[in-house]
Design a protein around this motif. Structure first.
Motif, PDB file in Angstrom:
ATOM      1  N   ARG A 159    -100.358  -3.580 -13.210  1.00  0.00           N
ATOM      2  CA  ARG A 159     -99.440  -3.084 -14.242  1.00  0.00           C
ATOM      3  C   ARG A 159    -100.168  -2.120 -15.185  1.00  0.00           C
ATOM      4  O   ARG A 159     -99.610  -1.118 -15.634  1.00  0.00           O
TER       5      ARG A 159
ATOM      6  N   SER B  20     -95.838  -2.083  -8.332  1.00  0.00           N
ATOM      7  CA  SER B  20     -95.625  -2.419  -6.927  1.00  0.00           C
ATOM      8  C   SER B  20     -95.931  -1.204  -6.048  1.00  0.00           C
ATOM      9  O   SER B  20     -96.468  -1.336  -4.947  1.00  0.00           O
TER      10      SER B  20
ATOM     11  N   ARG C 210    -106.405  -0.789  -4.573  1.00  0.00           N
ATOM     12  CA  ARG C 210    -106.750  -2.206  -4.396  1.00  0.00           C
ATOM     13  C   ARG C 210    -108.269  -2.371  -4.354  1.00  0.00           C
ATOM     14  O   ARG C 210    -108.818  -3.290  -4.957  1.00  0.00           O
TER      15      ARG C 210
ATOM     16  N   ARG D  43     -88.573  -4.978  -4.366  1.00  0.00           N
ATOM     17  CA  ARG D  43     -89.980  -5.263  -4.684  1.00  0.00           C
ATOM     18  C   ARG D  43     -90.577  -6.194  -3.618  1.00  0.00           C
ATOM     19  O   ARG D  43     -91.700  -5.991  -3.155  1.00  0.00           O
TER      20      ARG D  43
HETATM   21  O1   DC Z   1     -96.956 -10.263 -10.545  1.00  0.00           O
HETATM   22  P1   DC Z   1     -96.464  -8.943 -11.171  1.00  0.00           P
HETATM   23  O2   DC Z   1     -94.987  -8.780 -11.117  1.00  0.00           O
HETATM   24  O3   DC Z   1     -97.022  -8.737 -12.526  1.00  0.00           O
HETATM   25  O4   DC Z   1     -97.104  -7.810 -10.235  1.00  0.00           O
HETATM   26  C1   DC Z   1     -96.749  -6.456 -10.341  1.00  0.00           C
HETATM   27  C2   DC Z   1     -97.015  -5.763  -9.008  1.00  0.00           C
HETATM   28  O5   DC Z   1     -98.427  -5.709  -8.771  1.00  0.00           O
HETATM   29  C3   DC Z   1     -96.435  -6.460  -7.785  1.00  0.00           C
HETATM   30  O6   DC Z   1     -95.143  -5.993  -7.468  1.00  0.00           O
HETATM   31  C4   DC Z   1     -97.416  -6.154  -6.693  1.00  0.00           C
HETATM   32  C5   DC Z   1     -98.715  -5.898  -7.402  1.00  0.00           C
HETATM   33  N1   DC Z   1     -99.711  -6.959  -7.239  1.00  0.00           N
HETATM   34  C6   DC Z   1    -100.460  -6.940  -6.089  1.00  0.00           C
HETATM   35  O7   DC Z   1    -100.242  -6.100  -5.225  1.00  0.00           O
HETATM   36  N2   DC Z   1    -101.466  -7.834  -5.914  1.00  0.00           N
HETATM   37  C7   DC Z   1    -101.713  -8.774  -6.839  1.00  0.00           C
HETATM   38  N3   DC Z   1    -102.721  -9.632  -6.618  1.00  0.00           N
HETATM   39  C8   DC Z   1    -100.925  -8.824  -8.013  1.00  0.00           C
HETATM   40  C9   DC Z   1     -99.916  -7.912  -8.183  1.00  0.00           C
END
Ligand code: DC
Length: 212
Positions: free
Chosen positions: A41, A87, A96, A168
């Motif tokens: 985020r 996302s 990542r 999502r």
């Molecule tokens: O859990 P959240 O809604 O705050 O996460 C926002 C976005 O971040 C989610 O749609 C995908 C990504 N995310 C991810 O890919 N890997 C993670 N470990 C945490 C979140």
């Protein structure tokens, strides 16, 4: 007696209750907690603030460099716009990879930790002592998300929130890089019919079982 190290991975889709459960587990076992969604985020918010293009991996990666301190109380991090953008940027392998060390270091601290996200049990902490995959039906999750949005004083409609949740899910599950998937050795916790306290109690029972 020295405290045994306890590493807990909590994964699941948006609005499944994983954040609430992870926080409660951290309190119960007296462990530090990281909400890894906040990292993505924060990248999304940085990208949005400099007017970057979420469709461009290099610009998304540039946004990672703009993320140093994350203020968990920053309300903007919690908005639907930033969640959706998160996302999208989280689908980029380079983004990542740039966030990997931070999460692995947190998971490796002495005594253990609780991390919640999408790929904790599969990628960040595959050796975690306990892994929970927290889920709930899309309708229940949309209902919960709608309540949160309305509580912030923002207008929203159930059908739109449900459509957002579904898209999502699709994006988080369908991406090539660390997709949202239940680890083979994770315990499934469906919170569709559980209240908050019941879900927390069920999570603690599952972790206790893994510890013993
Ligand atoms: O859990 P959240 O809604 O705050 O996460 C926002 C976005 O971040 C989610 O749609 C995908 C990504 N995310 C991810 O890919 N890997 C993670 N470990 C945490 C979140």
């Amino acid at each position: 007696m020295a405290k045994r190290s306890l590493l807990i991975a909590v994964d699941g889709p948006a609005a499944s209750g994983k954040g609430t459960i992870a926080k409660a587990l951290a309190r119960h076992y007296d462990l530090p907690h990281m909400d890894t969604g906040l990292l993505y985020r924060a990248v999304a918010l940085a990208l949005w603030r400099f007017g970057g293009d979420a469709g461009n991996e290099f610009e998304a990666l540039r946004a990672v460099e703009g993320v140093h301190q994350i203020d968990p109380d920053d309300e903007e991090l919690r908005t639907e716009t930033v969640g959706k953008l998160a996302s999208r940027v989280s689908a980029y392998p380079a983004v990542r990879a740039a966030l990997l060390d931070r999460q692995r270091l947190f998971a490796a601290q002495k005594g253990g930790a609780v991390l919640d996200g999408r790929d904790i049990g599969t990628v960040i902490a595959p050796d975690a002592t306990a892994k929970l995959f927290v889920t709930a039906s899309p309708e229940v999750r949309a209902e919960r998300r709608l309540k949160e949005i309305l509580a912030r004083g923002v207008t929203a409609h159930f059908e739109d929130v449900l459509a957002d949740i579904r898209s999502r899910d699709e994006r988080d599950k369908g991406r090539d890089a660390a997709p949202l998937v239940q680890a083979d050795d994770a315990d499934l916790l469906d919170t569709s019919d559980l209240g908050v306290e019941e879900a927390i109690a069920a999570a603690i029972a599952l972790v206790d079982k893994r510890i013993s």
